[in-house]
Design a protein around this motif. Structure first.
Motif, short mmCIF file in Angstrom:
data_model
loop_
_atom_site.label_atom_id
_atom_site.label_comp_id
_atom_site.label_asym_id
_atom_site.label_seq_id
_atom_site.Cartn_x
_atom_site.Cartn_y
_atom_site.Cartn_z
N ILE A 187 0.83 -1.20 0.00
CA ILE A 187 0.00 0.00 0.00
C ILE A 187 0.87 1.25 0.00
N ALA A 188 1.92 1.25 0.83
CA ALA A 188 2.80 2.42 0.91
C ALA A 188 3.50 2.69 -0.42
N ARG A 189 3.93 1.63 -1.11
CA ARG A 189 4.58 1.82 -2.41
C ARG A 189 3.59 2.39 -3.43
N LEU A 190 2.36 1.89 -3.41
CA LEU A 190 1.35 2.41 -4.32
C LEU A 190 1.09 3.89 -4.06
N VAL A 191 0.97 4.25 -2.79
CA VAL A 191 0.74 5.65 -2.43
C VAL A 191 1.88 6.52 -2.94
N GLY A 192 3.12 6.05 -2.77
CA GLY A 192 4.27 6.81 -3.23
C GLY A 192 4.27 7.02 -4.74
N ILE A 193 3.94 5.96 -5.49
CA ILE A 193 3.92 6.07 -6.95
C ILE A 193 2.78 6.98 -7.41
N VAL A 194 1.62 6.83 -6.78
CA VAL A 194 0.48 7.68 -7.11
C VAL A 194 0.82 9.15 -6.87
N ALA A 195 1.50 9.44 -5.78
CA ALA A 195 1.88 10.82 -5.49
C ALA A 195 2.81 11.39 -6.56
N VAL A 196 3.77 10.58 -7.01
CA VAL A 196 4.70 11.02 -8.06
C VAL A 196 3.94 11.27 -9.37
N LEU A 197 3.04 10.35 -9.74
CA LEU A 197 2.27 10.52 -10.98
C LEU A 197 1.37 11.75 -10.91
N ALA A 198 0.77 11.98 -9.74
CA ALA A 198 -0.11 13.14 -9.59
C ALA A 198 0.66 14.43 -9.71
N ARG A 199 1.84 14.52 -9.09
CA ARG A 199 2.64 15.74 -9.17
C ARG A 199 3.12 15.98 -10.59
N ALA A 200 3.54 14.91 -11.27
CA ALA A 200 4.00 15.03 -12.65
C ALA A 200 2.87 15.51 -13.55
N GLY A 201 1.66 15.01 -13.31
CA GLY A 201 0.52 15.42 -14.11
C GLY A 201 0.18 16.87 -13.91
N VAL A 202 0.25 17.32 -12.64
CA VAL A 202 -0.03 18.72 -12.34
C VAL A 202 1.00 19.64 -12.99
#
Length: 206
Positions: A187-202
């Protein structure tokens, strides 16, 4: 129906085969085996099986438990069908719509770890920002540690908590065992990757 069984067994040659034969005798078709840990001569595995429902799941638990040295820690229903990749699907949706990253994560993560529901909670005021379809309006536990990945249990309710910027993700399982550290790490790894993808998208839209 699909069931998940968490089984603790001796980590030696032949034992896994005995467990597989016991499943077969009961008419349960093993679809997937996930190794959660191996240490001190023992292993903890999650078995996903297709179960006809002729017998009660408790009887399946008892029959598997007769294999010498084997202990069935929990049996619970799962929606995580083997052969699918809900974690990859989740990340693909986040990459496509980064502005909906938190909503997508909360809605999808229960299927990734065979949980019941998930919520994103504001770390400042403790209010639920978004919940999956089975989530309660109020998270029923006050002892969560949102500053680092952690787990807590109250009776049969088991929670995993992972920080996410200004919020934290809470994943709940009311049927089955407490979250294993391997599940918490996932779960923690997924959260970390999701955060990176979200920031990159923004950043691409700015």
């Amino acid at each position: 129906m699909l069931l998940r069984l968490r089984v603790s067994l001796p980590d030696r040659p032949g034992v896994l085969g005995q467990v597989a034969r016991a499943f077969g005798v009961m008419g349960a078709d093993i679809l997937q085996v996930t190794v959660l840990e191996r240490q001190a001569g023992r292993a903890v595995d999650d078995f996903t099986v297709s179960w006809s429902g002729v017998f009660e799941p408790g009887e399946l638990r008892e029959r598997i438990g007769v294999v010498p040295g084997t202990r069935v820690e929990a049996v619970w229903p799962t929606r995580e069908a083997p052969g699918t990749s809900p974690d990859y699907d989740l990340l693909g949706h986040v990459a496509g719509e980064p502005d909906r990253a938190v909503v997508t994560l909360v809605d999808a993560v229960p299927d990734v770890v065979s949980a019941d529901w998930a919520v994103a909670v504001d770390s400042g005021n403790g209010k639920v920002v978004h919940g999956s379809w089975q989530a309660p309006e109020v998270v029923p536990v006050s002892e969560l540690t949102p500053l680092r990945p952690s787990t807590v249990s109250e009776g049969t309710l088991h929670l995993a908590c992972v920080p996410m910027d200004d919020t934290h993700l809470v994943v709940a399982r009311s049927q089955g065992p407490a979250f294993h550290r391997a599940e918490l790490d996932k779960i923690a790894r997924l959260v970390g990757i999701v955060a990176v993808l979200a920031r990159a998208g923004v950043s691409r839209t700015v």
